[in-house]
Design a protein around this motif. Structure first.
Motif, mmCIF file in Angstrom:
data_model
loop_
_atom_site.group_PDB
_atom_site.id
_atom_site.type_symbol
_atom_site.label_atom_id
_atom_site.label_comp_id
_atom_site.label_asym_id
_atom_site.label_seq_id
_atom_site.Cartn_x
_atom_site.Cartn_y
_atom_site.Cartn_z
ATOM 1 N N UNK A 130 0.812 -1.208 0.000
ATOM 2 C CA UNK A 130 0.000 0.000 0.000
ATOM 3 C C UNK A 130 0.845 1.258 0.000
ATOM 4 N N UNK A 131 1.920 1.267 0.769
ATOM 5 C CA UNK A 131 2.827 2.414 0.775
ATOM 6 C C UNK A 131 3.490 2.585 -0.592
ATOM 7 N N UNK A 132 3.871 1.480 -1.220
ATOM 8 C CA UNK A 132 4.539 1.550 -2.526
ATOM 9 C C UNK A 132 3.681 2.208 -3.590
ATOM 10 N N UNK A 135 -1.917 7.078 1.714
ATOM 11 C CA UNK A 135 -0.782 6.781 2.581
ATOM 12 C C UNK A 135 -1.260 6.373 3.971
ATOM 13 N N UNK A 136 -2.195 7.121 4.539
ATOM 14 C CA UNK A 136 -2.707 6.799 5.881
ATOM 15 C C UNK A 136 -3.483 5.478 5.880
ATOM 16 N N UNK A 137 -4.163 5.206 4.790
ATOM 17 C CA UNK A 137 -4.877 3.935 4.692
ATOM 18 C C UNK A 137 -3.902 2.773 4.733
ATOM 19 N N UNK A 138 -2.779 2.903 4.016
ATOM 20 C CA UNK A 138 -1.760 1.851 4.032
ATOM 21 C C UNK A 138 -1.129 1.739 5.417
ATOM 22 N N UNK A 139 -0.860 2.887 6.047
ATOM 23 C CA UNK A 139 -0.224 2.888 7.360
ATOM 24 C C UNK A 139 -1.080 2.166 8.399
ATOM 25 N N UNK A 196 1.550 7.796 13.286
ATOM 26 C CA UNK A 196 1.989 6.740 14.202
ATOM 27 C C UNK A 196 1.072 5.542 14.022
ATOM 28 N N UNK A 197 1.515 4.494 13.345
ATOM 29 C CA UNK A 197 0.693 3.292 13.212
ATOM 30 C C UNK A 197 1.077 2.254 14.250
ATOM 31 N N UNK A 198 0.432 1.122 14.223
ATOM 32 C CA UNK A 198 0.866 -0.001 15.044
ATOM 33 C C UNK A 198 -0.203 -0.524 15.974
ATOM 34 N N UNK A 199 -0.049 -1.789 16.315
ATOM 35 C CA UNK A 199 -0.923 -2.447 17.287
ATOM 36 C C UNK A 199 -0.289 -2.275 18.664
ATOM 37 N N UNK A 200 -0.861 -1.388 19.484
ATOM 38 C CA UNK A 200 -0.283 -1.028 20.779
ATOM 39 C C UNK A 200 -1.279 -1.409 21.870
#
Length: 922
Positions: free
Chosen positions: A486-488, A496-500, A523-527
């Motif tokens: 998605x970023x590519x 971009x945010x959708x891919x992140x 800031x993405x991620x499973x936290x």
């Protein structure tokens, strides 16, 4: 699966084979230098074909591979599948040995390649189950599009393997073939996915800090521990996102909203210890052993422990000379050869629904797509966010159950068989609780735990006692591979945010710029969101928690919509360098309490502000020069105190004078930098190192030093007395001060309190200990003078930081554990380096272990969004993984000198830069 030689004379055969390996590889490698024809032909057999034409099964149309003068490939195709099929083929040409080793590591199968010495590492990796999770990810989480790309990539790798065996793949395989029959298996899509687990492991957050704080608790008071983990200096080192809040109703983050709430677990202070109660007497032994186990796991991205980080920043066009954004990134990772990164371009001749990619940048050998880089519309970079995504739990266990809220629950178990190159095998049982796998089962050095019986026996037949489990976000299947594609192909901020949002592990800081002139941060991620704890001890992830108490369990994850972001901030730039993402005191979710402390990030912020003050414009040259900034914040803080000390000894005074009029820069030829860093190292050792837990080893057993001074009594894990002499050298990493910017903050506070107990040291009748700040600093100056005299000579005019601070690039297999002659031939260096720990030019070193460079800016890039062809990049080594290939280290000297290469992107510029063209045909 590799076949193995067996038989009654197997042991003798094995010894002969190992001797042959050494002899033949030495002949292969050293003979090359003398022009031996057989050696030359053997080494060159694995060099890739880069011109002419090769038929590649599965292609739907012709593909071109254009390489520039540094061997960097740019691939042109008419379909996505052909693009990735060719990428797999080309990466196998250059780096298959590296790819093969990595997939064996992620699968816990290193023993199949390298023998029984890797069995314990494999057992730990099987316990974590990276490969198992990657398989689940591929089967249940990834999109059909991603699977199609992964499959095409695998087909390209396998097409290369079909026609290349043994030394035709790499000279290392010639060595393996002499010790045991080994044939690489076909590449699979899961081999690629599993690499993301290794990436996540090395960027897992604060696990080592959890262990260190717990080990300190056996020797320090809660307040002393808090002294060593000060609060983040929000008033001095600005977070990435300067403001914003989360709407409690929608759980969405708004960068312009007022901050709301207080982070869970923030400000726990001295009461932040876990609620382990009487069990805490056993946790130190468990965690000490676990810490040693963790060190044995290959750290492919960087050294275990704290200190490692990365830089990225993006400047809006209103502050640049081009009028469009400039984006810089330099991840700080372990130095190795070949470099972890692989430079590449992937281009559809015509971007369309069937061919979506026109992207270039850095990827990993073994993974399709580009990890960091740009396409024609957007550019992006990564730094580690450092979120606390892993927790250690102490579990109350029997041989078959674990305690959870006063109930005995059965372990989930699975069998794993580890096959070894010599034909033997070992079976292990992995036990899992509701919190995660029991990681302490994999250490044979565990001593007595709690009040229970010894737990030395192999699982699952241990008696009642305690064990340590691991909860970690990467042990659940995710979608990070979807995110990369998605970023590519992102075209704007929205895509971009959708891919992140799919980039769940590892949690990273993502910076963004586009050709339209916009800049951003996500800031993405499973936290995880944790429970409340028991009321006295918060569940904040700072200490191991009681696994039997559900009040310490994870209750969910921070909503993606609530994670901080910025878009076109009014200041006109964004800096991420592992500092706090946002003011944790007002943000309603706990991200971590163990950020980097912002020395690098604030230096970058300050220099950008100085440049743009009164309308100054930032150029690409300015961005490149900033990447090389080697100023030392701790030197600027501490040097005035050192110069105030009345030094009587003329020998020491001579060295002290080096610090007068020093600008705190750490150039490779700097004598003041050499002396200051030696003083800093000795200050840490005297004030903290001798008071913190240390490990020593006798015949493979860890020993605890008690009390702090080396003359104190010692015990082994069975409680037997040992002398210092028996113990030999101690390890230099467990809970010891590494000299990073956390220690800057510790010392900054203590400097204002010259009589603080931390400045006091234990002495003897002849040599009384230090009783104040100035006495200890004077002691450190004397010790540093003596140390550098021994290392660099008596004449201070010959001293230089670079002579102490050296970088050696090591091949990650034979280059680290092979015979000395082989290491000499495969490895490169040393280079005398400038820069330092927590400098922007972060050539990191660990003060507890010495001055050698142990992490580096593993690549550097600057993307010019006004003209992509005016972007610049450099890699640590080169495109090739073949030891004598011209592109093995052809970028290293330029990297060491701070140079960057032109980065061609457009068809016209790529064609102009092309030296070799290979045609791949159906």
């Amino acid at each position: 699966m590799p076949a193995n030689k067996t038989g009654p004379s197997g042991k003798k055969k094995g010894r002969r084979a190992r001797f042959l390996v050494i002899a033949v590889v030495v002949l292969l490698l050293t003979g090359f230098g003398y022009g031996t024809y057989w050696s030359v032909s053997t080494v060159r057999a694995s060099f890739p074909e880069t011109t002419g034409s090769i038929k590649l099964k599965g292609l739907s149309g012709p593909v071109e591979v254009k390489r520039d003068g540094h061997g960097i490939p740019q691939i042109y195709a008419d379909s996505d599948e052909d693009l990735f099929r060719a990428q797999g083929f080309v990466q196998a040409q250059d780096r298959f040995w590296e790819m093969d080793v990595r997939r064996h590591m992620t699968a816990g199968r290193l023993s199949e390649m390298f023998g029984k010495g890797q069995v314990e590492t494999d057992a730990f990796l099987r316990t974590l189950g990276w490969r198992k999770v990657a398989q689940e990810e591929y089967d249940t989480k990834l999109s059909a599009r991603t699977k199609k790309y992964l499959q095409a990539y695998s087909e390209g790798v396998n097409a290369y393997l079909k026609d290349h065996k043994g030394s035709d793949l790499s000279v290392e395989y010639a060595a393996l073939d002499l010790s045991h029959d080994y044939t690489p298996e076909k590449w699979t899509p899961v081999d690629s996915v599993a690499w993301l687990k290794a990436m996540a492991w090395d960027l897992r957050g604060n696990m080592q800090e959890e262990i260190d704080r717990s080990l300190m608790s056996s020797r320090l008071t809660p307040q002393q521990i808090e002294d060593l983990y000060p609060d983040y200096p929000y008033d001095r080192n600005q977070p990435i996102v300067g403001s914003g809040g989360v709407d409690r109703a929608t759980k969405k983050f708004d960068p312009k909203a007022a901050a709301t709430g207080t982070a869970s677990g923030e400000g726990s202070g001295a009461g932040g210890a876990s609620g382990l109660g009487e069990a805490s007497q056993g946790v130190a032994t468990q965690l000490s052993s676990l810490s040693k186990t963790l060190e044995q796991v290959p750290a492919l991205l960087g050294p275990n422990g704290s200190g490692i980080g990365s830089n990225s920043w993006v400047v809006s066009g209103k502050h640049t000379a081009t009028g469009k954004p400039l984006l810089a990134n330099d991840p700080h990772l372990a130095p190795q050869i070949p470099s972890l990164w692989y430079q590449m371009g992937l281009h559809c001749r015509t971007v369309s629904a069937s061919c979506n990619f026109d992207v270039a940048g850095y990827t990993f050998a073994g993974m399709p797509g580009v990890v960091i880089g740009h396409n024609k519309d957007v550019a992006w970079g990564f730094t580690n966010l450092g979120a606390d995504v892993s927790d250690l739990y102490l579990e109350k266990v029997t041989s078959s159950t674990y305690l959870s809220d006063n109930k005995q629950l059965p372990f989930k178990t699975r069998k794993e068989t580890i096959k070894v190159a010599d034909g033997t095998s070992r079976e292990i049982t992995v036990r899992t609780t509701g919190n995660g796998p029991i990681v302490s089962d994999r250490n044979t050095e565990l001593g007595k735990v709690g009040r229970q019986a010894p737990v030395r026996d192999a699982a699952p037949d241990r008696g009642s006692g305690y064990a340590v489990s691991l909860r970690w976000t990467a042990l659940s299947p995710g979608t990070s591979m979807d995110a990369l594609f998605g970023l590519n192909t992102a075209k704007d901020w929205t895509s971009f945010r959708k891919a992140a949002a799919d980039f769940d592990v590892p949690s990273q800081n993502l910076i963004y710029a586009d050709a339209a002139g916009n800049i951003g941060y996500q800031a993405p991620g499973r936290i995880p969101v944790r429970g409340k704890g028991d009321g006295r001890h918060p569940a904040d992830g700072r200490y191991p928690a009681p696994g039997w108490d559900s009040r310490y369990k994870w209750t969910g994850y921070v909503p993606q919509s609530a994670l901080p972001w910025e878009y076109n901030p009014s200041r006109g730039y964004i800096v991420t360098a592992n500092q706090a993402v946002i003011d944790q005191r007002t943000y309603p979710y706990h991200l971590t309490g163990d950020w980097g402390y912002g020395a690098r990030s604030q230096r970058i912020n300050d220099r950008i502000q100085w440049k743009i003050k009164d309308g100054g414009k930032i150029s690409t040259d300015d961005m490149q020069e900033l990447q090389l900034d080697n100023s030392s914040e701790i030197a600027e803080l501490l040097t005035p105190y050192l110069l105030q000390i009345d030094v009587k000894d003329p020998f020491v005074r001579e060295a002290q004078k080096l610090l007068e009029n020093w600008a705190y820069t750490q150039d490779a030829d700097s004598a003041p930098a050499a002396y200051f860093n030696a003083v800093w190292r000795n200050t840490l050792k005297l004030a903290f190192g001798n008071k913190l837990p240390k490990e020593v080893r006798v015949k493979g057993q860890c020993l605890r030093v008690r009390p702090a001074d080396d003359a104190g009594p010692l015990e082994d894990l069975d409680g037997n007395a040992r002398t210092v002499r028996e113990c030999g050298e101690r390890a230099a990493d467990e809970a010891q001060p590494d000299g990073g910017d956390r220690w800057y903050e510790v010392v900054r506070t203590l400097l204002k309190d010259p009589d603080n107990d931390w400045w006091k040291t234990t002495g003897t009748v002849r040599n009384p200990g230090d009783r104040s700040r100035d006495e200890l600093l004077g002691h450190a100056m004397r010790d540093a003078r003596a140390e550098l005299t021994a290392k660099l000579g008596k004449d201070i005019d010959t001293w230089s930081w670079g002579r102490l601070h050296q970088l050696t690039l090591k091949n990650q297999t034979l280059g680290t554990s092979g015979p000395g002659m082989i290491q000499h031939v495969l490895n490169r260096g040393p280079w005398n380096m400038g820069g330092g720990e927590a400098a922007v030019n972060a050539t990191g070193w660990n003060a507890a272990g010495g001055y050698d460079v142990i992490w580096v800016p593993s690549m550097r890039m600057i993307v010019n969004l006004g003209d992509m062809d005016k972007s610049r990049w450099i890699n640590l080594s080169g495109a090739s993984g073949h030891a004598y290939h011209p592109h093995y280290t052809d970028q290293t000297e330029k990297w060491a000198n701070g140079e960057l290469l032109p980065w061609a992107f457009s068809d016209e510029k790529v064609e102009k830069a092309t030296s070799d063209t290979l045609a791949l045909t159906p």
